[in-house]
Design an enzyme around this catalytic site. Structure first.
Site, PDB file in Angstrom:
ATOM      1  N   THR A 156     -17.955  61.511  36.504  1.00 57.29           N
ATOM      2  CA  THR A 156     -18.071  61.722  35.060  1.00 57.29           C
ATOM      3  C   THR A 156     -17.131  60.682  34.459  1.00 57.29           C
ATOM      4  OG1 THR A 156     -16.272  63.327  35.008  1.00 57.29           O
ATOM      5  CG2 THR A 156     -18.505  64.214  35.280  1.00 57.29           C
ATOM      6  N   HIS A 157     -17.483  60.132  33.322  1.00 56.52           N
ATOM      7  CA  HIS A 157     -16.692  59.054  32.701  1.00 56.52           C
ATOM      8  C   HIS A 157     -16.547  57.843  33.630  1.00 56.52           C
ATOM      9  CE1 HIS A 157     -15.301  62.229  29.869  1.00 56.52           C
ATOM     10  NE2 HIS A 157     -15.284  62.964  30.972  1.00 56.52           N
ATOM     11  N   SER A 278     -26.909  32.047  43.483  1.00 60.57           N
ATOM     12  CA  SER A 278     -26.332  31.215  42.440  1.00 60.57           C
ATOM     13  C   SER A 278     -26.407  29.772  42.887  1.00 60.57           C
ATOM     14  CB  SER A 278     -24.869  31.604  42.218  1.00 60.57           C
ATOM     15  OG  SER A 278     -24.166  30.536  41.613  1.00 60.57           O
ATOM     16  N   LYS A 284     -23.091  34.456  46.300  1.00 57.32           N
ATOM     17  CA  LYS A 284     -23.702  35.382  45.341  1.00 57.32           C
ATOM     18  C   LYS A 284     -25.006  36.011  45.804  1.00 57.32           C
ATOM     19  CE  LYS A 284     -21.747  35.285  41.168  1.00 57.32           C
ATOM     20  NZ  LYS A 284     -21.533  36.500  40.400  1.00 57.32           N
ATOM     21  N   ASN A 286     -27.188  38.161  43.308  1.00 54.86           N
ATOM     22  CA  ASN A 286     -27.197  38.775  41.980  1.00 54.86           C
ATOM     23  C   ASN A 286     -28.350  39.764  41.819  1.00 54.86           C
ATOM     24  OD1 ASN A 286     -24.949  37.335  41.133  1.00 54.86           O
ATOM     25  ND2 ASN A 286     -26.196  35.589  40.480  1.00 54.86           N
ATOM     26  N   GLU A 291     -30.801  43.915  36.239  1.00 55.71           N
ATOM     27  CA  GLU A 291     -30.291  43.554  34.915  1.00 55.71           C
ATOM     28  C   GLU A 291     -31.428  43.424  33.901  1.00 55.71           C
ATOM     29  OE1 GLU A 291     -26.750  40.578  35.412  1.00 55.71           O
ATOM     30  OE2 GLU A 291     -28.119  40.354  37.082  1.00 55.71           O
ATOM     31  N   GLN A 323     -52.511  46.249  11.187  1.00 56.93           N
ATOM     32  CA  GLN A 323     -52.850  45.253  12.194  1.00 56.93           C
ATOM     33  C   GLN A 323     -51.610  44.859  13.013  1.00 56.93           C
ATOM     34  OE1 GLN A 323     -55.949  42.174  11.574  1.00 56.93           O
ATOM     35  NE2 GLN A 323     -54.246  40.751  11.471  1.00 56.93           N
ATOM     36  N   LYS A 326     -50.448  46.283  17.052  1.00 57.29           N
ATOM     37  CA  LYS A 326     -50.909  45.989  18.404  1.00 57.29           C
ATOM     38  C   LYS A 326     -49.968  45.111  19.221  1.00 57.29           C
ATOM     39  CE  LYS A 326     -54.989  45.277  16.487  1.00 57.29           C
ATOM     40  NZ  LYS A 326     -54.894  46.300  15.405  1.00 57.29           N
TER      41      LYS A 326
HETATM   42  N1  ARG Z   1     -58.062  43.415  12.856  1.00 57.48           N
HETATM   43  C1  ARG Z   1     -57.924  44.610  12.073  1.00 57.48           C
HETATM   44  C2  ARG Z   1     -56.767  45.441  12.623  1.00 57.48           C
HETATM   45  O1  ARG Z   1     -56.333  45.163  13.666  1.00 57.48           O
HETATM   46  C3  ARG Z   1     -59.168  45.427  12.147  1.00 57.48           C
HETATM   47  C4  ARG Z   1     -59.385  46.332  11.006  1.00 57.48           C
HETATM   48  C5  ARG Z   1     -59.655  45.565   9.786  1.00 57.48           C
HETATM   49  N2  ARG Z   1     -60.107  46.374   8.725  1.00 57.48           N
HETATM   50  C6  ARG Z   1     -60.066  45.960   7.455  1.00 57.48           C
HETATM   51  N3  ARG Z   1     -60.484  46.753   6.548  1.00 57.48           N
HETATM   52  N4  ARG Z   1     -59.616  44.781   7.150  1.00 57.48           N
HETATM   53  O2  ARG Z   1     -56.277  46.347  11.984  1.00 57.48           O
END
Ligand code: ARG
Length: 460
Positions: A156-157, A278, A284, A286, A291, A323, A326
């Site tokens: 601990t610690h 290294s 070394k 590593n 990491e 958008q 993603k």
């Molecule tokens: N490429 C757009 C996105 O990833 C798709 C949806 C676009 N819809 C719109 N009404 N412009 O969100």
């Protein structure tokens, strides 16, 4: 020239910078398999409900399969002017099959289209995370089995606390990764509803069958509210939150491996496959992979914060802000999978040093609690007084430059006259761990029970 998808009311095309900020095809092309699966389900439903003809649906299906194989073989002509994967696929479909391609978008919008594509992708990542974490649990279990009764210091610690076993420490991580798996499973169960058929936001005038497309895509049911269906990104956030917690766990194990493989600890030796040298210091080895795993939490939690921030305050329903969901999620998922795979390999191939673990366990007065417990159990001292007596004996040992088992009986009796020679039985580290038999405790029998439980759950 004006856009072919909505050019009806546009006289001029976009500025080049407008096109650059608007385009997502550079990264959302990896949604192609999901986009095509969604379109195939949609087209089949449009035919089943009589909204398009069977002939058109057949042409669309054949065309989509051609598009998919072009994408898979790398011959597909991606275009930034076509903005995203949805319009790229549809435009190519039009080139391939002509007029019927224009009927695919009936009763659909890119808003429900992207929602379904991304949901399918994230759902698949939940499954992949589960599989990868199960492999990591197996690697940890292998280590635990090898050293179920090897004694090491528990901390601990980061200060020596009480002796524990190597197996017990490994199994602690098996529990953590089990909770991570169940978080991904929970997120998956909650996200498994279909937004398809919400259309732009309000539903559609066509007699679509949302249950049919939901079933075709493996969803439990259609989402109940069309506004929610196109506006929701909870599914990605839950994935990122689960990924963040998992990455946090990985970073703790990674940190321990960094410390344990240092010359000062020498608890483990990483295999050559998972070490780097290294260019200047020949001695070394590593722990670079550990990491980097430790660091991955930065971008994964960053993605979680980024998407929370994008979604915060967005009015219903779809805004182009979304958008930006993603790239972050893709990056977090890719790096999580890489980190889990690297951790599995490192853990499977590392070698714990039983002797060094034991030597370390026996230093740092690690059995002081055992001594205090003995005073309570055998002499009936209140725990607070036993703690005080033990503290004085630790101070004495420190002065003499030895550990508790090296004190003489006379040393002990000077602090408390009732202490007997059998006290030395509890000062050894093996006895110390063997005596912690409470459920979930570090006694080798308890550890072996944990191992047996997990071996069964993991099908080993
Ligand atoms: N490429 C757009 C996105 O990833 C798709 C949806 C676009 N819809 C719109 N009404 N412009 O969100």
């Amino acid at each position: 020239s004006a856009n072919s998808m909505w050019g009806g009311r546009f006289a001029a095309g976009p500025d080049a910078i407008m096109e650059a900020i608007n385009a997502s095809i550079g990264y959302d092309q990896r949604l192609a398999p999901q986009d095509i699966a969604g379109s195939r389900a949609h087209a089949a439903m449009l035919a089943a409900t009589g909204i398009i003809t069977d002939n058109d649906a057949d042409a669309i299906r054949e065309g989509l399969l051609t598009v998919l194989s072009e994408i898979e073989t790398g011959s597909f002509p991606f275009s930034t002017a076509l903005e995203d994967i949805h319009m790229n696929v549809e435009a190519r479909l039009k080139e391939l099959i002509g007029e019927p391609a224009g009927r695919l978008h009936t009763a659909r919008s890119r808003n429900d289209q992207v929602a379904v594509d991304f949901r399918l992708w994230v759902r698949d990542q939940c499954d992949q995370a589960d599989e990868a974490l199960a492999a990591l649990q197996k690697a940890l279990l292998g280590q635990a089995e090898a050293g179920a009764d090897w004694v090491m210091p528990g901390f601990t610690h980061l200060q020596t606390a009480q002796p524990v076993t190597w197996g017990h420490h490994m199994m602690a991580y098996v529990e953590m990764f089990a909770r991570d798996r169940s978080r991904f499973a929970d997120a998956r169960a909650r996200m498994n509803t279909s937004p398809l058929g919400a259309a732009a936001l309000a539903g559609t005038t066509f007699p679509i069958d949302r249950a049919m497309t939901a079933e075709a895509l493996g969803f439990d049911r259609p989402m109940a509210n069309s506004l929610d269906a196109v506006a929701d990104r909870d599914f990605a956030l839950e994935f990122l939150a689960s990924a963040s917690i998992c990455a946090m766990h990985l970073s703790r194990l990674a940190e321990e491996l960094v410390i344990w493989s240092s010359a000062q600890f020498r608890f483990v030796k990483m295999s050559d496959k998972w070490s780097t040298g290294s260019s200047i210091m020949p001695q070394k080895r590593n722990p670079d992979a550990a990491e980097l795993i430790r660091a991955k939490i930065g971008r994964i939690f960053g993605a979680n914060v980024a998407l929370m921030t994008v979604m915060k305050g967005l009015p219903l329903t779809y805004s182009k802000d979304m958008q930006e969901d993603k790239e972050q999620t893709f990056d977090a998922a890719d790096n999580l999978m890489l980190a889990v795979a690297a951790m599995s390999g490192m853990v499977a191939d590392m070698t714990a040093n039983k002797d060094n673990l034991k030597t370390a366990a026996a230093s740092g007065f690690s059995t002081a609690t055992d001594l205090a417990d003995w005073l309570v159990r055998e002499l009936g001292l209140p725990f607070r007084e036993a703690h005080h007596v033990t503290g004085a004996l630790v101070a004495l040992a420190e002065d003499k430059g030895c550990d508790l088992p090296d004190l003489t009986l006379e040393d002990m009796q000077a602090e408390h006259a009732g202490i007997r020679a059998d006290v030395f039985d509890v000062l050894g580290v093996d006895n110390s761990v063997a005596s912690r038999t409470s459920f979930g405790g570090t006694a080798p029998d308890q550890v072996r029970a944990q191992i047996a439980h997990w071996a069964k759950l993991l099908d080993l």
